[in-house]
Design a protein around this motif. Structure first.
Motif, short mmCIF file in Angstrom:
data_model
loop_
_atom_site.label_atom_id
_atom_site.label_comp_id
_atom_site.label_asym_id
_atom_site.label_seq_id
_atom_site.Cartn_x
_atom_site.Cartn_y
_atom_site.Cartn_z
N THR A 23 0.84 -1.12 0.10
CA THR A 23 -0.15 -0.06 0.03
C THR A 23 0.95 1.48 0.19
O THR A 23 0.49 2.14 -0.69
CB THR A 23 -0.93 0.01 1.20
OG1 THR A 23 -1.74 -1.39 1.33
CG2 THR A 23 -2.02 1.05 1.13
N ASP A 48 -5.72 2.11 1.81
CA ASP A 48 -6.50 1.55 2.77
C ASP A 48 -7.58 2.42 3.53
O ASP A 48 -7.38 3.15 4.43
CB ASP A 48 -5.36 1.40 3.93
CG ASP A 48 -4.33 0.15 3.85
OD1 ASP A 48 -4.84 -0.60 2.64
OD2 ASP A 48 -3.84 -0.13 4.61
N THR A 59 -4.12 -4.04 5.05
CA THR A 59 -5.14 -4.03 4.22
C THR A 59 -6.04 -5.19 4.10
O THR A 59 -5.50 -6.38 4.55
CB THR A 59 -4.24 -4.02 2.83
OG1 THR A 59 -3.37 -2.91 2.81
CG2 THR A 59 -5.36 -3.84 1.67
N ASP A 90 -4.53 -2.76 -5.37
CA ASP A 90 -3.65 -3.20 -4.35
C ASP A 90 -4.53 -4.40 -3.35
O ASP A 90 -5.64 -4.16 -3.26
CB ASP A 90 -3.69 -1.82 -3.25
CG ASP A 90 -2.78 -2.16 -2.12
OD1 ASP A 90 -1.73 -2.74 -2.44
OD2 ASP A 90 -3.08 -1.71 -1.09
N THR A 91 -3.81 -5.14 -3.44
CA THR A 91 -4.17 -6.45 -2.62
C THR A 91 -3.71 -6.60 -0.84
O THR A 91 -2.67 -5.94 -0.72
CB THR A 91 -3.94 -7.67 -3.46
OG1 THR A 91 -2.56 -8.08 -3.40
CG2 THR A 91 -4.47 -7.69 -4.65
MG LIG Z 1 -1.66 -2.83 2.20
#
Ligand SMILES: [Mg+2]
Ligand SMILES: Nc1nc2c(ncn2[C@@H]2O[C@H](COP(=O)(O)OP(=O)(O)OP(=O)(O)O)[C@@H](O)[C@H]2O)c(=O)[nH]1
Length: 1039
Positions: A23, A48, A59, A90-91
């Protein structure tokens, strides 16, 4: 946003272990797009956006942004500016949320794989690399947190170089192992082969590179080792910086900037390790890359020195404000220098554009794999217009519109842009009502097609669901997160939602398909910018977007709304393959009972918003959710309380699955049936119309392991032959529809064999086991529980052709000879049902059975007696009693051996420094876990401890560890399967010594009995336990 040329679009995701900085990296890219300020980049963690994400610094949901970049063409191309759109996702890295990773990677063509340079390759790193490999993503390795090498490990550049090479080698070894397993080659043999080849090539390459670097011609790259991460491809930035300075061609310098290449100080030429002749030169990478970076750190952070900094800044020709130079905040100065000198975003974007293919190129490779996962042919030609469009990502107006919705997610209605800007005017409301009516008419016209009347879809599409709850500012809207694979989709158009269970081999109006094909209207399309949604009118193929107006998981087809007409355009790109199966189950209940409908509706929304949650109503009437782990459960409960249900909820204690099995114990009680082999149970239906003899035995371990590893294959096999079985009507499914398929807590392994090799491989394992098992595979009648498990029903009758699953499933074989003549009832189907029942709920505490075999030795039917029952219309009583008699026989057969419970086990890797190691061990031991390995991480003071921990004992474990070690160690628990608890739950002390030590019942020390009883108690089964013992003593104690 105007539609860009598809060749200038990239779709990528970040992947990596938890906390490796995904992130934060995205922040840098967002800053480059001026979405957030440079100063805040890295602190904000903009993506986030959930409150709990910010709080915990973890996250929990993937989020997407579309970014626009102006990029100069590469030097070998024309030097013009091009606009690129990079869609990024973004995972989360935490294992509890790995379903978010699978859904994201389905949508992308490339992946930034982040690895923390100090922590190195961790469990989730391997998991995400596998995901990328299986989904055919182009990975880009990002080695992150380089500053830790300097500030924490205090390495010098040469050491850092070695550390980096080791790290890259580790990652490549992981990649290599996937490659090897794809070839189904012996792992070791492959590795040796690769090492040998690399060693051979090293010398040869060294010469080549050395020659070419000093050459002035351009070097043409040839990649045969395409699957490995090669740093020499990633040093373009530096090559560009130094080529002019050193007088080398950029492309040539690139080749030698990583690896054992040195600059000869006298000749000013690049030499390879062969020509070093003992001189202590530093590799080019150390000399030109690392040392410079170290110098900046040294001047700014380690030994602050404004003069030096000024010198460096002037040398690098950077523009730094004097205010920044004098600033006390050294981090700020650092990031200012590095952003200008070696911009992270430029580097990432350049690499993405160079490495990741554009959607048309990527789809040509990925789509065939998605559509035909079992075809191993390299080049699959499109069979029709639909496939042609898909393979080329065709966005022409006449192209078929196909989107893949990888997940549904919820946003508060007030967050939607159309609700945000202004209040709705009366006119608009009227227009909306008209639209809604039109939509209804449209959908009516769909069902008015000449097909047989079809049932309305069970669950109304989610937006409707939202409406029934009363759309207010408060309510949640479910959006689909999708990628358009071909065509151009417009708002207002009508599409078909093809749900995962849709079967393309059957016509759309087939009874099986009707419920899995739902027409829907596209109510809105959005480009996603993290928490912002930007409404758009249309989206072209090769982009990710959010879509409003869907109910389930879909691929869509527009217009021409007769499903039969568009049959050829309907495809099912399939569900997401899950890597973790949900294992933690809790029952939910509203605090105020009248809130129940809200809770039920909320659970429905939750299930749509998160594919890894399963929600259903148990036969007992309880509402249950299944989640991947403790953290995941917490997030789900929070979501339910605050977003989806908005009521106070009470959750039961987590329910953990067990498995039951039996082993050959040391001194077992005498066999139940005298004069027969152990495990033999004779049984009969009412009036002894059907009598049978079934012998149970534990299945040898080789076979159990093989079956457990290939559950998926086994399911695939039987699904293909499914229709046969349906018509044969041989077995009745025993569990209510609402429960998810599969048994709770199944471990889903990557199968070791393909479907076509299954039987021969099984035969091999059986022969290996020997004894009764030789040549048994043709006699296997069924697997259990639920037709795919490690329990086996074997037709061991002497006088008939054995019922063989293998034969039943083999396509080219004529139908199974059934021994039903007209007036003979075939009871074999009921026998199998009895077996399935017993395997699904074993004798100890009604948990699934694992690793038991049942040899059916005889089934005798009193044909005349049965005829009489038929005449009196009482056949169903007979069949019912056959089922229950077989079920009981199977259960008793298990108990004839020495029964055992199996515990669900988490494996976990804990990184801990030496000083807290002892405490970690203490916590693990207290929870009946055990340490399996302990390893010092090279070049650090960290230990990596691998431990196994029963799931039942795991709740609060992560918190416990964090507390005891003041946050120094934080484990991730990964469900790894079941392990035998080697203790008979029925064991009671018999010898005098034992009686003396443990008391009459010894229930204190019988852990297995403890677990068994707690499960039985929960399920309302009989528990054999004295509540009050030694009442007098308790009284004296109280005094
Ligand atoms: Mg993250
Ligand atoms: N020293 C150092 N710390 C970093 C760097 N990048 C990120 N971090 C820190 O690492 C921590 C984790 O960063 P995140 O970006 O939240 O990590 P993540 O990979 O998104 O984590 P999950 O999404 O929960 O898997 C934060 O405290 C960051 O400040 C870096 O380059 N150097």
């Amino acid at each position: 946003m105007e539609a860009p040329d598809p060749a200038n679009v990239r779709i990528i995701t970040t992947l990596g272990h938890v906390d490796h900085g995904k992130t934060t990296l995205m922040d840098a890219l967002l800053a480059a797009n001026n979405i957030i300020s440079h100063r805040m980049a890295g602190k904000l963690r903009f993506l986030d956006s959930r409150e709990d994400e910010q709080e915990r610094g973890i996250t929990m949901e993937s989020s997407a942004v579309s970014l626009k970049f102006q990029v100069m063409g590469r030097p070998d191309e024309e030097r013009s500016q091009k606009t690129y759109i990079v869609n990024m996702i973004d995972t989360p890295g935490h294992v509890d949320f790995s379903s978010e990773v699978s859904t994201a990677s389905r949508l992308c063509d490339g992946a930034l794989v982040l690895v923390d340079v100090v922590e190195g390759v961790c469990t989730q790193t391997i998991a995400v690399l596998r995901q990328a490999w299986e989904d055919n993503l182009r990975p880009i390795l990002v080695i992150n947190k380089m500053d830790r090498l300097i500030t924490e490990l205090k390495l010098v550049p040469t050491e850092a170089y070695q550390h980096l090479s080791r790290l890259i080698e580790q990652v490549n070894a992981v990649m290599g192992s996937f490659f090897a397993s794809e070839l189904m080659e012996d792992d070791l043999r492959w590795r040796e082969e690769r090492d040998r080849r690399l060693a051979e090539k090293k010398d040869q390459l060294a010469d080549e590179a050395e020659a070419s670097a000093n050459d002035t011609d351009d070097f043409k790259e040839k990649d045969d080792e395409d699957i490995y991460f090669a740093p020499e491809r990633g040093v373009g930035n530096f090559a560009q910086l130094y080529s002019a300075k050193l007088g080398f061609k950029e492309a040539n310098l690139r080749r030698v900037l990583w690896g054992d290449f040195y600059l000869d100080p006298k000749t000013k030429k690049v030499i390879s390790h062969k020509h070093l002749r003992g001189r202590a030169l530093k590799p080019l990478f150390v000399q030109f890359v690392l040392e410079n970076i170290w110098a900046v750190y040294d001047a700014v952070v380690m030994n602050p020195n404004t003069e030096k900094v000024t010198k460096i800044v002037t040398a690098l020709n950077l523009k730094i404000l004097p205010r920044d130079l004098r600033s006390k905040d050294s981090r700020q100065l650092l990031s200012t220098i590095f952003t200008q000198w070696l911009s992270l975003s430029t580097c990432i974007i350049q690499a993405t554009i160079d490495v990741v293919p554009s959607p048309p190129a990527a789809q040509a490779i990925r789509i065939p794999k998605m559509l035909y996962p079992n075809v191993f042919d390299k080049s699959i030609q499109p069979k029709n217009k639909l496939e042609q469009d898909l393979f080329t990502s065709n966005f022409a107006p006449d192209a078929v519109v196909v989107a893949y919705v990888s997940k549904m997610f919820a946003v508060a209605a007030k967050e939607l842009p159309e609700n945000k800007k202004r209040a709705v005017t009366a006119d608009e409301l009227r227009q909306r009502a008209r639209d809604a009516k039109e939509a209804r008419d449209n959908s009516v016209s769909v069902s008015e097609t000449p097909d047989p009347p079809r049932a309305a879809p069970e669950s109304p599409p989610s937006t409707a669901l939202g409406e029934t709850l009363g759309v207010s500012e408060e309510s949640e809207i479910i959006l689909g997160f999708a990628r358009l694979y071909s065509g151009t989709i417009h708002t207002g158009s009508t599409i078909y939602c093809v749900l995962p269970k849709y079967n393309t081999s059957l016509p759309p109006n087939h009874a099986h398909n009707v419920a899995h094909l739902i027409p829907a209207k596209v109510e809105g399309l959005y480009v996603m910018m993290g928490r912002e949604l930007i409404p758009v009118d249309c989206v072209r193929a090769g982009n990710t977007f959010a879509i409003k107006g869907l109910g389930g998981k879909v691929t869509g087809v527009p217009e021409g709304m007769d499903p039969v007409q568009v049959q050829d355009s309907l495809i099912n790109i399939g569900g997401v393959t899950r890597t973790v199966s949900p294992i933690v189950r809790v029952a939910l209940e509203p605090v105020i009972p009248s809130d129940m409908p809200k809770l039920v509706a909320g659970m429905k929304l939750l299930a749509q918003a998160d594919p890894c949650v399963e929600t259903f109503q148990q036969q007992t009437g309880e509402h249950v959710i299944l989640t991947a782990g403790e953290l995941h459960l917490e997030r789900c409960l929070k979501d339910l309380r605050e977003r989806f249900a908005r009521v106070e909820i009470q959750a039961s204690k987590p329910i953990v699955p067990f498995r039951e099995t039996a082993v050959k114990g040391q001194d077992m009680a005498p066999s139940k049936t005298p004069n027969a082999a152990r495990g033999t149970i004779k049984g009969a239906s009412t009036q002894n119309l059907v009598t049978f003899s079934i012998r149970s035995a534990p299945v040898p371990d080789v076979i159990v392991q093989f079956l457990l590893h290939n559950l998926t294959t086994l399911r695939v096999l039987q699904q293909d032959g499914h229709t046969d079985r349906d018509t044969a009507g041989s077995s009745i499914d025993i569990v209510s529809e609402s429960e998810p398929v599969g048994v709770q807590g199944d471990v889903l392994h990557t199968p070791s064999v393909r479907a076509d090799q299954f039987w021969s491989a099984l035969e091999e394992k059986c022969n290996e086991a020997g004894g009764d098992w030789v040549n048994i595979s043709d006699r296997i009648w069924s697997f259990g529980p639920r037709h795919a498990g490690s329990c086996i029903l074997i037709d061991y009758r002497k006088d008939t052709t054995p019922l063989s699953l293998r034969r039943r499933l083999s396509r080219n074989h004529p139908a199974q000879p059934t021994n039903t003549s007209d007036n003979n009832v075939d009871f074999t189907g009921y026998v199998e049902t009895g077996f399935q029942l017993a395997m699904f709920q074993g004798p100890l505490c009604a948990e699934p059975v694992e690793g038991m075999a049942y040899f059916v030795e005889s089934i005798d039917v009193d044909a005349d007696g049965v005829q009489k029952e038929i005449v009196q219309n009482r056949l169903s009583q007979v069949t019912g009693s056959v089922i229950s008699a077989v079920r009981d026989a199977c259960r008793n057969g298990l108990l004839d051996w020495s029964p055992r419970l199996m515990l669900a086990i988490y494996s976990c890797d804990i990184q801990a420094s030496t000083d807290v190691l002892g405490k970690v061990y203490g916590v693990v031991a207290k929870r009946r876990g055990r340490i399996v390995a302990e390893e010092m991480k090279e070049g650090t003071t960290f230990f990596t401890v691998s431990a196994l921990l029963p799931v039942v004992e795991s709740f609060g474990f992560a918190d416990d560890i964090r507390k005891r070690t003041s946050g120094a160690a934080s484990p991730q628990l990964i469900f790894s399967g079941y392990e035998l608890l080697d203790q008979d739950p029925f064991w009671i002390p018999t010898t005098e010594e034992e009686l003396e030590d443990l008391g009459e019942k010894a229930d204190r020390d019988n852990i297995a009995k403890g677990y068994m009883d707690s499960v039985r108690e929960r399920k309302g089964m009989f528990v054999d336990r004295k509540i009050v013992q030694f009442a007098e003593k308790q009284r004296t104690l109280k005094r």
